[in-house]
Design a protein around this motif. Sequence first.
Motif, PDB file in Angstrom:
ATOM      1  N   ALA A  76       0.852  -1.221   0.066  1.00 49.35           N
ATOM      2  CA  ALA A  76      -0.060   0.264   0.045  1.00 49.35           C
ATOM      3  C   ALA A  76       0.932   1.254   0.123  1.00 49.35           C
ATOM      4  O   ALA A  76       0.591   2.382  -0.851  1.00 49.35           O
ATOM      5  CB  ALA A  76      -1.081   0.089   1.290  1.00 49.35           C
ATOM      6  N   VAL A  79       2.998   1.397  -3.454  1.00 49.36           N
ATOM      7  CA  VAL A  79       2.018   1.843  -4.757  1.00 49.36           C
ATOM      8  C   VAL A  79       1.845   3.273  -4.567  1.00 49.36           C
ATOM      9  O   VAL A  79       1.861   3.922  -5.571  1.00 49.36           O
ATOM     10  CB  VAL A  79       0.954   1.049  -4.749  1.00 49.36           C
ATOM     11  CG1 VAL A  79      -0.325   1.717  -5.460  1.00 49.36           C
ATOM     12  CG2 VAL A  79       1.132  -0.271  -4.918  1.00 49.36           C
ATOM     13  N   GLY A  80       1.793   3.817  -3.436  1.00 51.45           N
ATOM     14  CA  GLY A  80       1.360   5.227  -3.346  1.00 51.45           C
ATOM     15  C   GLY A  80       2.652   5.959  -3.828  1.00 51.45           C
ATOM     16  O   GLY A  80       2.406   7.098  -4.426  1.00 51.45           O
ATOM     17  N   ARG A  90      -6.239   8.842 -10.775  1.00 50.91           N
ATOM     18  CA  ARG A  90      -6.756   8.143  -9.470  1.00 50.91           C
ATOM     19  C   ARG A  90      -7.424   6.819  -9.832  1.00 50.91           C
ATOM     20  O   ARG A  90      -7.146   5.738  -8.871  1.00 50.91           O
ATOM     21  CB  ARG A  90      -8.126   8.843  -9.089  1.00 50.91           C
ATOM     22  CG  ARG A  90      -8.689   8.285  -7.682  1.00 50.91           C
ATOM     23  CD  ARG A  90      -9.825   9.521  -7.257  1.00 50.91           C
ATOM     24  NE  ARG A  90      -9.250  10.798  -7.291  1.00 50.91           N
ATOM     25  CZ  ARG A  90     -10.173  11.772  -6.732  1.00 50.91           C
ATOM     26  NH1 ARG A  90     -11.314  11.667  -6.710  1.00 50.91           N
ATOM     27  NH2 ARG A  90      -9.330  13.117  -6.675  1.00 50.91           N
ATOM     28  N   ARG A  93      -4.465   4.217  -9.893  1.00 50.70           N
ATOM     29  CA  ARG A  93      -3.787   4.128  -8.336  1.00 50.70           C
ATOM     30  C   ARG A  93      -4.765   3.272  -7.551  1.00 50.70           C
ATOM     31  O   ARG A  93      -4.538   2.409  -6.999  1.00 50.70           O
ATOM     32  CB  ARG A  93      -3.959   5.472  -7.656  1.00 50.70           C
ATOM     33  CG  ARG A  93      -2.902   6.466  -8.221  1.00 50.70           C
ATOM     34  CD  ARG A  93      -3.019   7.833  -7.424  1.00 50.70           C
ATOM     35  NE  ARG A  93      -2.039   8.899  -8.254  1.00 50.70           N
ATOM     36  CZ  ARG A  93      -1.384   9.676  -7.616  1.00 50.70           C
ATOM     37  NH1 ARG A  93      -1.409   9.608  -6.138  1.00 50.70           N
ATOM     38  NH2 ARG A  93      -0.604  10.617  -8.146  1.00 50.70           N
ATOM     39  N   ALA A  94      -6.212   3.220  -7.934  1.00 49.81           N
ATOM     40  CA  ALA A  94      -6.967   2.509  -7.169  1.00 49.81           C
ATOM     41  C   ALA A  94      -6.742   0.938  -7.488  1.00 49.81           C
ATOM     42  O   ALA A  94      -6.933  -0.042  -6.674  1.00 49.81           O
ATOM     43  CB  ALA A  94      -8.463   2.692  -7.457  1.00 49.81           C
ATOM     44  N   TRP A  97      -3.502  -0.168  -5.796  1.00 53.46           N
ATOM     45  CA  TRP A  97      -3.843  -0.321  -4.229  1.00 53.46           C
ATOM     46  C   TRP A  97      -4.695  -1.645  -4.026  1.00 53.46           C
ATOM     47  O   TRP A  97      -4.491  -2.349  -3.053  1.00 53.46           O
ATOM     48  CB  TRP A  97      -4.641   0.822  -3.815  1.00 53.46           C
ATOM     49  CG  TRP A  97      -3.688   2.102  -3.035  1.00 53.46           C
ATOM     50  CD1 TRP A  97      -2.493   1.638  -2.357  1.00 53.46           C
ATOM     51  CD2 TRP A  97      -3.861   3.215  -3.358  1.00 53.46           C
ATOM     52  NE1 TRP A  97      -1.904   2.890  -2.146  1.00 53.46           N
ATOM     53  CE2 TRP A  97      -2.430   4.024  -2.834  1.00 53.46           C
ATOM     54  CE3 TRP A  97      -4.632   4.224  -4.089  1.00 53.46           C
ATOM     55  CZ2 TRP A  97      -2.330   5.253  -2.710  1.00 53.46           C
ATOM     56  CZ3 TRP A  97      -4.408   5.497  -3.805  1.00 53.46           C
ATOM     57  CH2 TRP A  97      -3.030   6.106  -3.328  1.00 53.46           C
ATOM     58  N   ALA A 100      -2.614  -4.594  -4.288  1.00 46.39           N
ATOM     59  CA  ALA A 100      -1.564  -4.521  -3.168  1.00 46.39           C
ATOM     60  C   ALA A 100      -2.151  -5.383  -2.223  1.00 46.39           C
ATOM     61  O   ALA A 100      -1.280  -6.134  -1.300  1.00 46.39           O
ATOM     62  CB  ALA A 100      -1.057  -3.124  -2.774  1.00 46.39           C
ATOM     63  N   VAL A 101      -3.534  -5.236  -1.898  1.00 42.56           N
ATOM     64  CA  VAL A 101      -4.131  -5.987  -0.671  1.00 42.56           C
ATOM     65  C   VAL A 101      -4.435  -7.522  -1.055  1.00 42.56           C
ATOM     66  O   VAL A 101      -4.502  -8.513  -0.494  1.00 42.56           O
ATOM     67  CB  VAL A 101      -5.059  -5.143  -0.174  1.00 42.56           C
ATOM     68  CG1 VAL A 101      -5.920  -6.028   0.883  1.00 42.56           C
ATOM     69  CG2 VAL A 101      -4.811  -3.754   0.293  1.00 42.56           C
ATOM     70  N   PRO A 154       2.841  -5.300  -6.269  1.00 44.70           N
ATOM     71  CA  PRO A 154       1.860  -6.350  -5.653  1.00 44.70           C
ATOM     72  C   PRO A 154       2.417  -7.569  -6.144  1.00 44.70           C
ATOM     73  O   PRO A 154       2.242  -8.544  -5.131  1.00 44.70           O
ATOM     74  CB  PRO A 154       0.565  -5.949  -6.305  1.00 44.70           C
ATOM     75  CG  PRO A 154       0.755  -4.380  -6.668  1.00 44.70           C
ATOM     76  CD  PRO A 154       1.929  -4.148  -7.187  1.00 44.70           C
TER      77      PRO A 154
END
Length: 287
Positions: A76, A79-80, A90, A93-94, A97, A100-101, A154
Amino acid sequence: MSLAILVGETVGRAVPVVAGVLGAGGVAVAALPARVRMRAELRRRWRTWALAAPLFLGAFWAGPAGAFVLAAGLGAVAVGEYARMAALPRAERAVLWAAAVLLPAAAWAAPDTLDVRVVGGLLLVAALPALFSGDAAHGFTRAARTVFGLLWIPVSLTGLVLLGDTAVAVGVAVAFGDVGAWCGGTALGRRGPLARPLSALSPNKTWAGVLGSAAATASALAAVGAFTPLLWLAVLTGCVLGDLLESMVKREAGVKDAGTWLPGFGGLLDRIDSLLLALLVTMAVTL
């Protein structure tokens, strides 16, 4: 033998090794005279190492759930930092993220579901925001940067969960390799053929540093009982090329560091760039 037991054994071997090196390093850094130019920088780096080491090993001590939390947390943040450097919108990015999880979560809960179909689907999802935005001027660049970020961060960090005890050995060896590269470059990289830089992307990375990293990674893997020639080559590849890969990203972005919050290093990506590539190569040659 269960994965949790194997991981516990590897962590158990790694703890005294890491603690011993940190202790010796702390004494050496504290004893540096004031005239040493990098004294303050080295002390900041040592403090960061002293905090990061128990967090890394402690996550694996907690078992696969801890490895998932570690992978998702690192992902997280990383990635930011990458999204800022790559100037991703955006929606992209979503996607990163979420990956990544969700990827480490899948590796923890249902590792058998992670195959080429999942990777192919993720790559398609990474390109969807650019495809549907109608961005004819920058859509390809957006999609390419998102796909690269997906594979680099990720997917690589999923190895912290999938590799089990090998991930512990890789993480410790990469940390030793980074230190070994600095020591080798400082001791042997001032003049002569070993002073030649590997790439113009990072002139401070020399062949002397490669030798230092090779020796340090081999020693670390042997110390934790995980040395094999193939694993050593995978880790060394990550140590040598991982930093150059991030340097390429940073140079195009026009920044010196991925962030400013991590004392002595800059950002998280500046600290785990070698680990990311080492995990990816290790998964490719062992899974």
